[in-house]
Design a protein around this motif. Sequence first.
Motif, PDB file in Angstrom:
ATOM      1  N   ASP A 145       0.837  -1.201   0.000  1.00 19.72           N
ATOM      2  CA  ASP A 145       0.000   0.000   0.000  1.00 19.72           C
ATOM      3  C   ASP A 145       0.868   1.244   0.000  1.00 19.72           C
ATOM      4  N   SER A 146       0.434   2.280  -0.705  1.00 18.03           N
ATOM      5  CA  SER A 146       1.074   3.588  -0.593  1.00 18.03           C
ATOM      6  C   SER A 146       0.122   4.502   0.172  1.00 18.03           C
ATOM      7  N   LEU A 147       0.698   5.354   1.025  1.00 16.32           N
ATOM      8  CA  LEU A 147      -0.084   6.213   1.909  1.00 16.32           C
ATOM      9  C   LEU A 147       0.318   7.669   1.722  1.00 16.32           C
ATOM     10  N   ASP A 148      -0.604   8.586   2.049  1.00 21.04           N
ATOM     11  CA  ASP A 148      -0.234   9.990   2.010  1.00 21.04           C
ATOM     12  C   ASP A 148       0.360  10.400   3.357  1.00 21.04           C
ATOM     13  N   GLU A 149       0.646  11.703   3.517  1.00 19.95           N
ATOM     14  CA  GLU A 149       1.321  12.172   4.720  1.00 19.95           C
ATOM     15  C   GLU A 149       0.536  11.906   6.006  1.00 19.95           C
ATOM     16  N   ASN A 150      -0.779  11.764   5.861  1.00 17.70           N
ATOM     17  CA  ASN A 150      -1.626  11.527   7.024  1.00 17.70           C
ATOM     18  C   ASN A 150      -1.959  10.051   7.225  1.00 17.70           C
ATOM     19  N   GLY A 151      -1.329   9.205   6.425  1.00 19.75           N
ATOM     20  CA  GLY A 151      -1.565   7.778   6.552  1.00 19.75           C
ATOM     21  C   GLY A 151      -2.782   7.287   5.806  1.00 19.75           C
ATOM     22  N   ASN A 152      -3.357   8.130   4.958  1.00 19.25           N
ATOM     23  CA  ASN A 152      -4.528   7.718   4.189  1.00 19.25           C
ATOM     24  C   ASN A 152      -4.133   6.867   2.984  1.00 19.25           C
ATOM     25  N   TYR A 153      -4.923   5.871   2.704  1.00 17.21           N
ATOM     26  CA  TYR A 153      -4.645   4.934   1.618  1.00 17.21           C
ATOM     27  C   TYR A 153      -4.739   5.597   0.258  1.00 17.21           C
ATOM     28  N   SER A 174       5.200   3.862   8.546  1.00 18.11           N
ATOM     29  CA  SER A 174       6.019   3.036   7.655  1.00 18.11           C
ATOM     30  C   SER A 174       6.168   1.626   8.224  1.00 18.11           C
ATOM     31  N   CYS A 175       6.382   1.550   9.524  1.00 20.09           N
ATOM     32  CA  CYS A 175       6.502   0.237  10.171  1.00 20.09           C
ATOM     33  C   CYS A 175       5.194  -0.537  10.070  1.00 20.09           C
ATOM     34  N   GLU A 176       4.084   0.145  10.326  1.00 21.65           N
ATOM     35  CA  GLU A 176       2.783  -0.515  10.262  1.00 21.65           C
ATOM     36  C   GLU A 176       2.453  -0.955   8.839  1.00 21.65           C
ATOM     37  N   ASN A 177       2.826  -0.140   7.863  1.00 21.73           N
ATOM     38  CA  ASN A 177       2.569  -0.489   6.472  1.00 21.73           C
ATOM     39  C   ASN A 177       3.388  -1.708   6.059  1.00 21.73           C
ATOM     40  N   THR A 178       4.635  -1.756   6.514  1.00 20.78           N
ATOM     41  CA  THR A 178       5.493  -2.909   6.239  1.00 20.78           C
ATOM     42  C   THR A 178       4.932  -4.151   6.924  1.00 20.78           C
ATOM     43  N   MET A 179       4.501  -3.988   8.160  1.00 17.73           N
ATOM     44  CA  MET A 179       3.929  -5.098   8.903  1.00 17.73           C
ATOM     45  C   MET A 179       2.699  -5.656   8.190  1.00 17.73           C
ATOM     46  N   LYS A 180       1.888  -4.788   7.606  1.00 15.66           N
ATOM     47  CA  LYS A 180       0.685  -5.219   6.881  1.00 15.66           C
ATOM     48  C   LYS A 180       1.056  -6.053   5.656  1.00 15.66           C
ATOM     49  N   SER A 181       2.060  -5.605   4.893  1.00 13.17           N
ATOM     50  CA  SER A 181       2.470  -6.350   3.702  1.00 13.17           C
ATOM     51  C   SER A 181       3.044  -7.709   4.065  1.00 13.17           C
ATOM     52  N   VAL A 182       3.841  -7.758   5.138  1.00  8.26           N
ATOM     53  CA  VAL A 182       4.414  -9.028   5.576  1.00  8.26           C
ATOM     54  C   VAL A 182       3.313  -9.975   6.047  1.00  8.26           C
ATOM     55  N   SER A 183       2.360  -9.444   6.788  1.00 11.32           N
ATOM     56  CA  SER A 183       1.248 -10.255   7.272  1.00 11.32           C
ATOM     57  C   SER A 183       0.488 -10.887   6.114  1.00 11.32           C
ATOM     58  N   GLU A 184       0.180 -10.086   5.108  1.00  9.99           N
ATOM     59  CA  GLU A 184      -0.576 -10.596   3.959  1.00  9.99           C
ATOM     60  C   GLU A 184       0.232 -11.608   3.164  1.00  9.99           C
ATOM     61  N   LEU A 185       1.534 -11.381   3.056  1.00 13.85           N
ATOM     62  CA  LEU A 185       2.394 -12.333   2.354  1.00 13.85           C
ATOM     63  C   LEU A 185       2.354 -13.699   3.031  1.00 13.85           C
TER      64      LEU A 185
END
Length: 364
Positions: A145-153, A174-185
């Motif tokens: 996922d890519s997010l804007d400055e406020n964390g919006n998708y 950034s950590c949470e976004n990485t965690m989400k991608s790893v979780s889905e993988l």
Amino acid sequence: MSEGRRGFRKIIKQQKSAVIYLSIFAVICIVGILAIIFIDEPEDTTKRNRTDKIVKIGGVDCVPKQNIETYLIIGTDVKGKLTKETTQATTEEKIYGAKETKKPADDKDTYNPGRADVLTLLVIDREKNTYALLPIDRDTITAVDSLDENGNYLATTDVQLALAYEVADGKEKSCENTMKSVSELLHDQYIDEYAALSQDAIKTINNSVGGVTVKIKDDFSESDKSLKKGKTIKLNDDQAQHYVHDRMNVGDGTNECRMRRQNEYMKGLKKLVGERTDKNPKFPINVYRDLNDYMITSMSGEDSSKIVKAVLKNKYLGTFKIEGKSKKDDYGYNAFYPKKKSLDEVVRKLFYDEVDKDGKIKDE
């Protein structure tokens, strides 16, 4: 090719050299209150949704293990401190590439959040008193996922996993976004907490234990001539960074060769940390203080103490590996594609128990 995917490719063109981190680093990073590890805290079993429902993983009937904890360790390519005040790059720069106009070096608008160059999952089984490590290739092509400055998708694109960190704020998001991608993988496995480290953590930790002693088994002549093959050396801080980082001009140049060195270093580091903690209970607190500016973590003091107890006292099952195929993409950059069979097998071994036709867990 979509504009989003083109933008991600432009980001890759700015790629820096990756610094390899050891998972044990994270253990040290998060032990700010290791002094209380001998206090038995009640286990928190409310974080993940637990179920006895039988599922098929790679065609095998399984049930989820009931007392698993997972911690994602992120080694970033960021140099220096990971401070809260650092301003992130604009969304336009993150997704569509940096602007051509050069700005002063001290202009915070040019800040690059960095990438997740090294990803390792620490998996603790509280029921069986074991723990294991799962390194995940940063070039893995997966949904990000890519997010804007406020964390919006904004969008989701199949790109290098390393970019999940960059297309956010360079901090918690950034950590949470990485965690989400790893979780889905990993078939939507729940990940409890994270810890991200900057490059300077390597030298800081090596210095804290007075240097780790290793036997040099590879040819470092093109990387660091002081690391002479066949010699046993107590690594200074610069040598430690070369030892755990360099690949292209060392030995056979493979990642497997580098991973072997990481494991050797980790063994020596773990031993020294234990020795110093026995002599000085405040040692981990001092290390935590030294590393505080070089990490971002969601882990609490209770998390820290439980993790340390598991690593020091539980049985180590080893490092798991997801097999796959590496190749160059259309732009000449590395892309790693996991083999479904291997991915399924790793997920099954780490997070599930196999069951028989009657739904009973099979004996190991």
